[in-house]
Design a protein around this motif. Sequence first.
Motif, PDB file in Angstrom:
ATOM      1  N   PRO A 105      25.892   3.356  -2.467  1.00 55.16           N
ATOM      2  CA  PRO A 105      25.140   2.679  -1.403  1.00 55.16           C
ATOM      3  C   PRO A 105      26.087   1.819  -0.563  1.00 55.16           C
ATOM      4  CG  PRO A 105      24.625   1.713  -3.550  1.00 55.16           C
ATOM      5  CD  PRO A 105      25.530   2.876  -3.794  1.00 55.16           C
ATOM      6  N   GLY A 106      25.925   1.853   0.740  1.00 52.15           N
ATOM      7  CA  GLY A 106      26.834   1.140   1.626  1.00 52.15           C
ATOM      8  C   GLY A 106      26.434  -0.282   1.948  1.00 52.15           C
ATOM      9  N   ALA A 107      25.196  -0.668   1.618  1.00 51.05           N
ATOM     10  CA  ALA A 107      24.714  -2.012   1.964  1.00 51.05           C
ATOM     11  C   ALA A 107      23.543  -2.371   1.061  1.00 51.05           C
ATOM     12  CB  ALA A 107      24.266  -2.040   3.421  1.00 51.05           C
ATOM     13  N   PRO A 108      23.308  -3.658   0.858  1.00 46.71           N
ATOM     14  CA  PRO A 108      22.142  -4.076   0.080  1.00 46.71           C
ATOM     15  C   PRO A 108      20.841  -3.607   0.741  1.00 46.71           C
ATOM     16  CG  PRO A 108      23.690  -5.892   0.284  1.00 46.71           C
ATOM     17  CD  PRO A 108      24.170  -4.811   1.218  1.00 46.71           C
ATOM     18  N   GLY A 109      19.820  -3.429  -0.072  1.00 48.19           N
ATOM     19  CA  GLY A 109      18.517  -3.010   0.419  1.00 48.19           C
ATOM     20  C   GLY A 109      17.737  -2.306  -0.668  1.00 48.19           C
ATOM     21  N   SER A 110      16.634  -1.683  -0.287  1.00 52.21           N
ATOM     22  CA  SER A 110      15.802  -0.897  -1.201  1.00 52.21           C
ATOM     23  C   SER A 110      15.963   0.570  -0.852  1.00 52.21           C
ATOM     24  CB  SER A 110      14.334  -1.301  -1.074  1.00 52.21           C
ATOM     25  OG  SER A 110      14.178  -2.641  -1.481  1.00 52.21           O
ATOM     26  N   TYR A 111      16.262   1.381  -1.841  1.00 53.19           N
ATOM     27  CA  TYR A 111      16.538   2.796  -1.621  1.00 53.19           C
ATOM     28  C   TYR A 111      15.606   3.658  -2.468  1.00 53.19           C
ATOM     29  CZ  TYR A 111      21.018   1.490   0.511  1.00 53.19           C
ATOM     30  OH  TYR A 111      21.999   0.973   1.322  1.00 53.19           O
ATOM     31  N   VAL A 112      15.326   4.850  -1.962  1.00 50.74           N
ATOM     32  CA  VAL A 112      14.665   5.903  -2.725  1.00 50.74           C
ATOM     33  C   VAL A 112      15.525   7.141  -2.539  1.00 50.74           C
ATOM     34  CG1 VAL A 112      12.625   7.366  -2.958  1.00 50.74           C
ATOM     35  CG2 VAL A 112      12.360   4.940  -2.420  1.00 50.74           C
ATOM     36  N   ILE A 113      15.873   7.788  -3.659  1.00 51.25           N
ATOM     37  CA  ILE A 113      16.662   9.017  -3.594  1.00 51.25           C
ATOM     38  C   ILE A 113      15.779  10.155  -4.087  1.00 51.25           C
ATOM     39  CG2 ILE A 113      18.696  10.233  -4.448  1.00 51.25           C
ATOM     40  CD1 ILE A 113      20.042   7.518  -4.690  1.00 51.25           C
ATOM     41  N   ALA A 114      15.820  11.263  -3.391  1.00 52.38           N
ATOM     42  CA  ALA A 114      15.014  12.424  -3.761  1.00 52.38           C
ATOM     43  C   ALA A 114      15.896  13.658  -3.801  1.00 52.38           C
ATOM     44  CB  ALA A 114      13.879  12.623  -2.761  1.00 52.38           C
ATOM     45  N   ALA A 115      15.402  14.681  -4.476  1.00 54.88           N
ATOM     46  CA  ALA A 115      16.108  15.957  -4.544  1.00 54.88           C
ATOM     47  C   ALA A 115      15.097  17.080  -4.379  1.00 54.88           C
ATOM     48  CB  ALA A 115      16.834  16.082  -5.879  1.00 54.88           C
ATOM     49  N   THR A 116      15.488  18.084  -3.608  1.00 50.69           N
ATOM     50  CA  THR A 116      14.660  19.265  -3.406  1.00 50.69           C
ATOM     51  C   THR A 116      15.518  20.486  -3.691  1.00 50.69           C
ATOM     52  OG1 THR A 116      15.226  19.367  -1.051  1.00 50.69           O
ATOM     53  CG2 THR A 116      13.229  18.150  -1.645  1.00 50.69           C
ATOM     54  N   GLN A 117      14.860  21.599  -3.915  1.00 50.50           N
ATOM     55  CA  GLN A 117      15.578  22.843  -4.156  1.00 50.50           C
ATOM     56  C   GLN A 117      14.910  23.935  -3.349  1.00 50.50           C
ATOM     57  OE1 GLN A 117      15.555  24.398  -8.199  1.00 50.50           O
ATOM     58  NE2 GLN A 117      17.742  24.725  -8.078  1.00 50.50           N
ATOM     59  N   ASP A 118      15.672  24.554  -2.477  1.00 55.60           N
ATOM     60  CA  ASP A 118      15.194  25.642  -1.631  1.00 55.60           C
ATOM     61  C   ASP A 118      13.978  25.230  -0.802  1.00 55.60           C
ATOM     62  OD1 ASP A 118      15.586  28.184  -0.597  1.00 55.60           O
ATOM     63  OD2 ASP A 118      14.199  29.109  -2.022  1.00 55.60           O
ATOM     64  N   GLY A 119      13.981  23.959  -0.341  1.00 54.51           N
ATOM     65  CA  GLY A 119      12.906  23.493   0.513  1.00 54.51           C
ATOM     66  C   GLY A 119      11.608  23.179  -0.204  1.00 54.51           C
ATOM     67  N   GLN A 120      11.576  23.317  -1.516  1.00 54.56           N
ATOM     68  CA  GLN A 120      10.367  23.044  -2.284  1.00 54.56           C
ATOM     69  C   GLN A 120      10.219  21.545  -2.530  1.00 54.56           C
ATOM     70  OE1 GLN A 120       8.285  25.685  -3.051  1.00 54.56           O
ATOM     71  NE2 GLN A 120       9.765  26.745  -1.777  1.00 54.56           N
ATOM     72  N   THR A 121       8.998  21.104  -2.774  1.00 51.27           N
ATOM     73  CA  THR A 121       8.752  19.708  -3.128  1.00 51.27           C
ATOM     74  C   THR A 121       9.570  19.369  -4.357  1.00 51.27           C
ATOM     75  OG1 THR A 121       6.530  19.861  -2.252  1.00 51.27           O
ATOM     76  CG2 THR A 121       6.983  18.038  -3.733  1.00 51.27           C
ATOM     77  N   GLY A 122      10.222  18.220  -4.341  1.00 49.44           N
ATOM     78  CA  GLY A 122      11.081  17.842  -5.453  1.00 49.44           C
ATOM     79  C   GLY A 122      10.618  16.580  -6.136  1.00 49.44           C
ATOM     80  N   LYS A 123      11.579  15.846  -6.658  1.00 59.47           N
ATOM     81  CA  LYS A 123      11.318  14.593  -7.366  1.00 59.47           C
ATOM     82  C   LYS A 123      12.062  13.473  -6.658  1.00 59.47           C
ATOM     83  CE  LYS A 123       9.092  16.136 -11.031  1.00 59.47           C
ATOM     84  NZ  LYS A 123       7.850  15.665 -11.558  1.00 59.47           N
ATOM     85  N   ALA A 124      11.561  12.246  -6.817  1.00 59.72           N
ATOM     86  CA  ALA A 124      12.214  11.084  -6.222  1.00 59.72           C
ATOM     87  C   ALA A 124      12.347   9.990  -7.272  1.00 59.72           C
ATOM     88  CB  ALA A 124      11.409  10.561  -5.034  1.00 59.72           C
ATOM     89  N   THR A 125      13.411   9.199  -7.141  1.00 52.26           N
ATOM     90  CA  THR A 125      13.549   8.027  -7.992  1.00 52.26           C
ATOM     91  C   THR A 125      12.498   7.028  -7.551  1.00 52.26           C
ATOM     92  OG1 THR A 125      15.057   6.896  -6.470  1.00 52.26           O
ATOM     93  CG2 THR A 125      16.066   8.306  -8.160  1.00 52.26           C
ATOM     94  N   GLY A 126      12.251   6.052  -8.348  1.00 49.85           N
ATOM     95  CA  GLY A 126      11.452   4.933  -7.877  1.00 49.85           C
ATOM     96  C   GLY A 126      12.314   4.132  -6.915  1.00 49.85           C
ATOM     97  N   GLU A 127      11.809   3.000  -6.514  1.00 42.60           N
ATOM     98  CA  GLU A 127      12.552   2.118  -5.617  1.00 42.60           C
ATOM     99  C   GLU A 127      13.782   1.572  -6.359  1.00 42.60           C
ATOM    100  OE1 GLU A 127      11.646  -2.234  -3.842  1.00 42.60           O
ATOM    101  OE2 GLU A 127      10.016  -0.793  -3.788  1.00 42.60           O
ATOM    102  N   LEU A 128      14.959   1.728  -5.770  1.00 44.10           N
ATOM    103  CA  LEU A 128      16.211   1.227  -6.344  1.00 44.10           C
ATOM    104  C   LEU A 128      16.660   0.026  -5.533  1.00 44.10           C
ATOM    105  CD1 LEU A 128      18.083   4.648  -6.765  1.00 44.10           C
ATOM    106  CD2 LEU A 128      16.768   3.411  -8.498  1.00 44.10           C
TER     107      LEU A 128
END
Length: 159
Positions: A105-128
Motif C-alpha cells: 500500500p502506498g498511503a494510509p487509508g482503508s483498502y479492500v482487495i479482491a480477486a477474480t478469475q476469467d471475469g467471474q465473481t470472486g472474493k474480497a478481503t474485508g476492510e484492511l
Amino acid sequence: MAVNSTRRTRIAGGAAALIGAGAATLMMASPANAAVTDIEVTTPSGYGSTAGVYGDQCSYDIEVTVDEENEGVPVTFWVAKDGDDATELDEVQAEDGKATYSWTPGAPGSYVIAATQDGQTGKATGELQVGSGFEVPAPELGKITIQLPLAGSCIVTSS
C-alpha cells in the motif's frame, strides 16, 4: 461518530461495487466454471497497539485459492482505497490451487482487495486498515550473516 459511520458505508459500498463489477461480467464471461474460492492476507499485520493495521511502504502477500480445474486460468487482483472505484493490480497464474500477489500500500487509508478469475465473481478481503509504517531492513555485512528478530518485518507507527 458520524464520520466513521459514513466512512464505513463508503468502504462497504466500494467493496459491493467491486464484487458487483465482477458479477456484471459474469453474464458476459466465457467459461462459467472459473472460481476464486478464498482470499486472505498471509503476511502478519502490526503488533501490539497496531494489531490488525498494515503499514504503508511494507509488502504483504495476498493469497487466493482457486478450484483445481481452473489452475491454468490467470487470477486478476483488484484494489479499492477509501471507497473509491477498484483498479486492477496485476494478473497472476495460479499454481497448485493458489495464486499470490505481493501488495504494497502506498498511503494510509482503508483498502479492500479482491480477486477474480476469467471475469467471474470472486472474493474480497474485508476492510484492511493501513497506517504509516516502514519495513525493517536486513543488515548487509558482506560475508557475515546476522539474524535479527525483526528484519524483514513491518513496524506500523500509526493507525
